[in-house]
Scaffold this motif. Structure first.
Motif, PDB file in Angstrom:
ATOM      1  N   VAL A 205       0.680  -1.199  -0.045  1.00 23.57           N
ATOM      2  CA  VAL A 205      -0.018   0.148   0.028  1.00 23.57           C
ATOM      3  C   VAL A 205       1.093   1.126   0.034  1.00 23.57           C
ATOM      4  CG1 VAL A 205      -1.844   1.406   1.319  1.00 23.57           C
ATOM      5  CG2 VAL A 205      -2.011  -1.081   1.206  1.00 23.57           C
ATOM      6  N   LEU A 206       2.005   1.424   0.840  1.00 18.70           N
ATOM      7  CA  LEU A 206       2.568   2.491   1.149  1.00 18.70           C
ATOM      8  C   LEU A 206       3.637   2.657  -0.376  1.00 18.70           C
ATOM      9  CD1 LEU A 206       4.708   4.281   2.684  1.00 18.70           C
ATOM     10  CD2 LEU A 206       5.951   2.384   2.946  1.00 18.70           C
ATOM     11  N   ILE A 207       4.022   1.714  -0.992  1.00 19.08           N
ATOM     12  CA  ILE A 207       5.058   1.977  -2.057  1.00 19.08           C
ATOM     13  C   ILE A 207       4.039   2.313  -3.161  1.00 19.08           C
ATOM     14  CG2 ILE A 207       6.584   1.018  -3.845  1.00 19.08           C
ATOM     15  CD1 ILE A 207       7.729  -0.657  -1.563  1.00 19.08           C
ATOM     16  N   GLY A 208       2.761   1.479  -3.392  1.00 19.52           N
ATOM     17  CA  GLY A 208       1.958   1.899  -4.403  1.00 19.52           C
ATOM     18  C   GLY A 208       1.361   3.265  -4.556  1.00 19.52           C
ATOM     19  N   LEU A 209       1.041   3.730  -3.402  1.00 21.43           N
ATOM     20  CA  LEU A 209       0.555   5.189  -3.029  1.00 21.43           C
ATOM     21  C   LEU A 209       1.452   6.082  -3.459  1.00 21.43           C
ATOM     22  CD1 LEU A 209      -2.241   5.918  -1.957  1.00 21.43           C
ATOM     23  CD2 LEU A 209      -1.138   6.334   0.148  1.00 21.43           C
ATOM     24  N   PHE A 210       2.644   5.892  -3.225  1.00 23.95           N
ATOM     25  CA  PHE A 210       3.816   7.031  -3.451  1.00 23.95           C
ATOM     26  C   PHE A 210       4.481   6.871  -4.598  1.00 23.95           C
ATOM     27  CE2 PHE A 210       2.888   7.774   1.050  1.00 23.95           C
ATOM     28  CZ  PHE A 210       2.857   9.113   1.386  1.00 23.95           C
ATOM     29  N   ALA A 211       4.706   5.830  -5.016  1.00 25.87           N
ATOM     30  CA  ALA A 211       5.867   5.467  -6.149  1.00 25.87           C
ATOM     31  C   ALA A 211       5.207   5.347  -7.433  1.00 25.87           C
ATOM     32  CB  ALA A 211       6.773   4.583  -6.005  1.00 25.87           C
ATOM     33  N   LEU A 212       4.115   4.485  -7.500  1.00 23.69           N
ATOM     34  CA  LEU A 212       3.645   4.350  -9.029  1.00 23.69           C
ATOM     35  C   LEU A 212       2.712   5.527  -9.518  1.00 23.69           C
ATOM     36  CD1 LEU A 212       2.339   0.862  -8.712  1.00 23.69           C
ATOM     37  CD2 LEU A 212       4.606   1.635  -9.208  1.00 23.69           C
ATOM     38  N   PRO A 213       2.253   6.701  -8.824  1.00 27.34           N
ATOM     39  CA  PRO A 213       1.544   7.548  -9.533  1.00 27.34           C
ATOM     40  C   PRO A 213       2.483   8.218 -10.299  1.00 27.34           C
ATOM     41  CG  PRO A 213       0.732   7.437  -7.287  1.00 27.34           C
ATOM     42  CD  PRO A 213       1.902   6.455  -7.322  1.00 27.34           C
ATOM     43  N   GLU A 214       3.417   8.487  -9.905  1.00 27.86           N
ATOM     44  CA  GLU A 214       4.800   9.382 -11.006  1.00 27.86           C
ATOM     45  C   GLU A 214       4.811   8.468 -12.300  1.00 27.86           C
ATOM     46  OE1 GLU A 214       5.945  12.402 -10.461  1.00 27.86           O
ATOM     47  OE2 GLU A 214       4.923  12.566  -8.274  1.00 27.86           O
ATOM     48  N   LEU A 215       4.971   7.248 -12.077  1.00 29.78           N
ATOM     49  CA  LEU A 215       5.219   6.601 -13.502  1.00 29.78           C
ATOM     50  C   LEU A 215       3.796   6.645 -14.338  1.00 29.78           C
ATOM     51  CD1 LEU A 215       6.660   4.670 -15.015  1.00 29.78           C
ATOM     52  CD2 LEU A 215       5.772   2.774 -13.899  1.00 29.78           C
ATOM     53  N   ILE A 216       2.673   6.338 -13.679  1.00 30.32           N
ATOM     54  CA  ILE A 216       1.283   6.723 -14.459  1.00 30.32           C
ATOM     55  C   ILE A 216       1.140   8.128 -15.014  1.00 30.32           C
ATOM     56  CG2 ILE A 216      -1.211   6.349 -14.209  1.00 30.32           C
ATOM     57  CD1 ILE A 216      -0.847   4.474 -11.974  1.00 30.32           C
ATOM     58  N   LYS A 217       1.748   8.851 -14.057  1.00 29.69           N
ATOM     59  CA  LYS A 217       1.479  10.503 -14.733  1.00 29.69           C
ATOM     60  C   LYS A 217       2.551  10.508 -16.008  1.00 29.69           C
ATOM     61  CE  LYS A 217       2.462  15.228 -13.170  1.00 29.69           C
ATOM     62  NZ  LYS A 217       3.283  16.019 -12.162  1.00 29.69           N
ATOM     63  N   MET A 218       3.592   9.945 -15.940  1.00 30.06           N
ATOM     64  CA  MET A 218       4.459  10.134 -17.075  1.00 30.06           C
ATOM     65  C   MET A 218       4.102   9.296 -18.366  1.00 30.06           C
ATOM     66  SD  MET A 218       8.483   8.723 -17.696  1.00 30.06           S
ATOM     67  CE  MET A 218       7.848   7.066 -17.825  1.00 30.06           C
ATOM     68  N   ILE A 219       3.287   8.274 -18.148  1.00 31.69           N
ATOM     69  CA  ILE A 219       2.555   7.394 -19.115  1.00 31.69           C
ATOM     70  C   ILE A 219       1.457   8.256 -19.820  1.00 31.69           C
ATOM     71  CG2 ILE A 219       1.642   5.460 -19.728  1.00 31.69           C
ATOM     72  CD1 ILE A 219       3.118   3.984 -17.787  1.00 31.69           C
ATOM     73  N   VAL A 220       0.470   8.891 -19.009  1.00 26.47           N
ATOM     74  CA  VAL A 220      -0.639   9.358 -19.463  1.00 26.47           C
ATOM     75  C   VAL A 220      -0.541  10.759 -20.155  1.00 26.47           C
ATOM     76  CG1 VAL A 220      -2.698  10.336 -18.540  1.00 26.47           C
ATOM     77  CG2 VAL A 220      -2.133   8.130 -17.855  1.00 26.47           C
ATOM     78  N   PHE A 221       0.401  11.723 -19.335  1.00 27.98           N
ATOM     79  CA  PHE A 221       0.700  12.815 -19.641  1.00 27.98           C
ATOM     80  C   PHE A 221       1.897  13.407 -20.661  1.00 27.98           C
ATOM     81  CE2 PHE A 221      -2.003  13.283 -15.694  1.00 27.98           C
ATOM     82  CZ  PHE A 221      -3.177  14.005 -16.419  1.00 27.98           C
ATOM     83  N   ARG A 222       2.872  12.320 -20.472  1.00 25.98           N
ATOM     84  CA  ARG A 222       4.062  12.584 -21.056  1.00 25.98           C
ATOM     85  C   ARG A 222       4.577  13.975 -21.099  1.00 25.98           C
ATOM     86  NH1 ARG A 222       4.844   8.281 -24.395  1.00 25.98           N
ATOM     87  NH2 ARG A 222       3.177   6.798 -24.774  1.00 25.98           N
ATOM     88  N   PRO A 223       4.984  14.613 -19.842  1.00 26.53           N
ATOM     89  CA  PRO A 223       5.416  15.804 -19.745  1.00 26.53           C
ATOM     90  C   PRO A 223       6.874  15.940 -20.388  1.00 26.53           C
ATOM     91  CG  PRO A 223       5.331  14.850 -17.443  1.00 26.53           C
ATOM     92  CD  PRO A 223       4.605  13.629 -18.514  1.00 26.53           C
ATOM     93  N   GLU A 224       7.021  17.174 -20.760  1.00 23.79           N
ATOM     94  CA  GLU A 224       8.700  17.177 -21.555  1.00 23.79           C
ATOM     95  C   GLU A 224       9.618  17.019 -20.401  1.00 23.79           C
ATOM     96  OE1 GLU A 224       8.691  20.551 -24.131  1.00 23.79           O
ATOM     97  OE2 GLU A 224       7.100  19.662 -25.413  1.00 23.79           O
TER      98      GLU A 224
END
Length: 499
Positions: A205-224
């Motif tokens: 729960v801890l790692i999923g809550l803090f670590a993975l959202p950044e990865l999903i954000k990169m995949i979805v929004f692809r910020p430069e």
């Protein structure tokens, strides 16, 4: 007494003991920095290797692993927003924003210094206050524990960010997920599958809550900007910055010692508690969560301060302070040492040797931290398009290695999606986590207290400890309401003036 101390010093000051402590600290730092690899895992895996060592060397090795892993969790928390251990979850709040601002090395140095000071104060308390603090811990029964947990849940107000309402919503979601699994009476709640009957693991729960959202954000929004590496900037910690955090370091160390001495609480709660108090009393409290060094100081001094303190009930009473000291209890028994009052009578020399060795471990922690800080800061030079997939692999591997459970990996991925949704809705993750950690202790002690009193609510007000925590809870709630009212009034006046 002095002769016994001199003999104990001679027993500790040997090459095997120093090698054991040095290896334990280094191994702990590395394991703690890897997402999913916990201090409990490190100590448990090292236990079989202690069978052929002397009693003092064995315990010093395990203690060094514990201390090293507690500090090591802050490294990944600061640099890649992935707490290596649960006790480092609070360090993410200010550590990662500092790393994003090009001050990762500065944040690591503050974490190291705070950890070493908290660890040293904890060791001193272990030396002089083991018996009194253990006696106090014995007076904390289920009613007192419930009041303490109720007070601790008010921390949510300090880590809710800009919106208290969203913080409360986040905490309620955490409390809800904390009820998954079997309760103290054997009933199952939300047991939609066989795996869910044992509840949700804290680490996934801890790692999923803090670590993975950044990865999903990169995949979805692809910020430069994710393609670029973070700038290192000036990584030196100035004397003025250290002096500005010294009060929070000392306060956090004391909080860690007191809470660590109470069995069952552990470093995680101490870290959030200290962070809340630092934010409430600091002149820079409004900047907490945006990259404030004082927030790291408060968190890291408390979680390392709790490490040595968890040994207090173990040595003085034979009661483990947390899961790791429970493993250490087995090591004591294997070597013919029985923790408790008789330990100080029958094996006083070994106890003194252990105390002196633990003091040495603080020095080794500082040396290991300084030696690894430069190497770990190079992580910030890796572009996030390469770094984040590596983090995902480490997270999945670390979670699976704990119990070889595909269900834990599923929890990790689902919580990543939940964390991403919370990010989009501006719902803070920290209240969710602290409620998830404290929820089971809050519920269990409430139900135990009511079972003891047969439903009489007066059981919660039968001791001065309960009354003290109750008064602090009421005071903190009043101050929170007052602060929110003032904030609402200021916003209303600003809106009226602009109109």
């Amino acid at each position: 007494m002095w002769n016994e101390l001199l003999y104990a010093f001679q027993e500790v000051a040997t090459l095997p003991n120093f090698l054991a402590m040095f290896a334990g600290i280094w191994g702990g730092v590395i394991i703690g920095a890897i997402p999913g690899m916990t201090g409990t895992m490190a100590v448990t895996l090292a236990l079989p290797f202690t069978f052929y060592l002397s009693p003092v060397t064995s315990i010093l090795l395990l203690v060094a692993l514990y201390k090293g892993s507690t500090y090591g969790g802050s490294i990944s928390a600061i640099l890649i927003k992935t707490p290596g251990t649960a006790s480092a979850a609070c360090t993410v709040l200010d550590g990662y924003p500092l790393a994003r601002a090009g001050k990762g090395g500065k944040a690591l140095n503050m974490a190291l210094i705070s950890s070493c000071i908290g660890d040293f104060i904890s060791n001193i308390s272990l030396f002089f206050l083991a018996i009194p603090l253990a006696t106090f811990a014995l007076r904390v029964g289920p009613p007192e524990f419930f009041m303490l947990m109720a007070f601790s849940l008010t921390i949510v107000a300090s880590i809710s960010g800009r919106s208290l309402v969203l913080g409360i919503i986040s905490a309620c979601l955490g409390l809800l997920l904390a009820t998954v699994g079997e309760d103290m009476y054997g009933s199952f709640r939300f047991a939609l599958s066989e795996d869910m009957k044992s509840g949700l693991g804290m680490v996934p729960v801890l790692i999923g809550l803090f670590a993975l959202p950044e990865l999903i954000k990169m995949i979805v929004f692809r910020p430069e900007d994710n393609a670029a590496a973070m700038k290192l900037g000036d990584n030196r910690l100035t004397l003025a910055e250290f002096r500005g955090s010294i009060k929070s370091i000392c306060r956090g160390s004391i909080i860690g010692v007191i809470l660590g001495a109470i069995p069952g609480i552990g470093p995680s709660t101490a870290a959030f508690f200290s962070y809340s108090e630092a934010r409430r009393t600091s002149k820079n409290g409004d900047k907490f969560g945006e990259g404030e060094l004082e927030g790291i100081a408060a968190s890291e001094s408390a979680n390392n301060g709790a490490c040595g303190a968890t040994m207090i009930p173990l040595l003085a009473l034979g009661v483990p302070g947390d899961v790791i000291t429970g493993v250490m209890l087995g090591a004591f028994m294997i070597h013919g040492l029985t923790p408790g009052p008789l330990l100080f009578q029958n094996n006083l020399g070994d106890v003194y040797a252990l105390f002196i060795g633990i003091l040495f471990s603080s020095v080794f922690l500082f040396v290991a931290g300084k030696a690894t800080a430069g190497a770990f800061t190079k992580i910030s030079r890796i572009p996030q398009t390469l770094l984040l997939p590596c983090i995902l692999i480490l997270c999945v591997y670390g979670i699976y290695s704990i119990g070889a459970s595909p269900f834990d990996v599923t929890v990790l991925l689902v919580m990543g999606v939940v964390g991403f949704a919370m990010m989009l809705l501006n719902i803070p993750a920290a209240p969710f986590l602290i409620a998830f950690i404290l929820g089971p202790m809050f519920e269990d002690n409430m139900r135990r207290s009511l079972a003891i009193s047969r439903g009489d609510l007066g059981v919660f007000f039968q001791s001065w400890i309960s009354w003290g925590f109750f008064a602090l809870t009421v005071l903190f709630v009043i101050l929170t309401i007052r602060r929110e009212w003032k904030k609402w009034r200021d916003n209303r006046d600003a809106t009226s003036a602009s109109a």
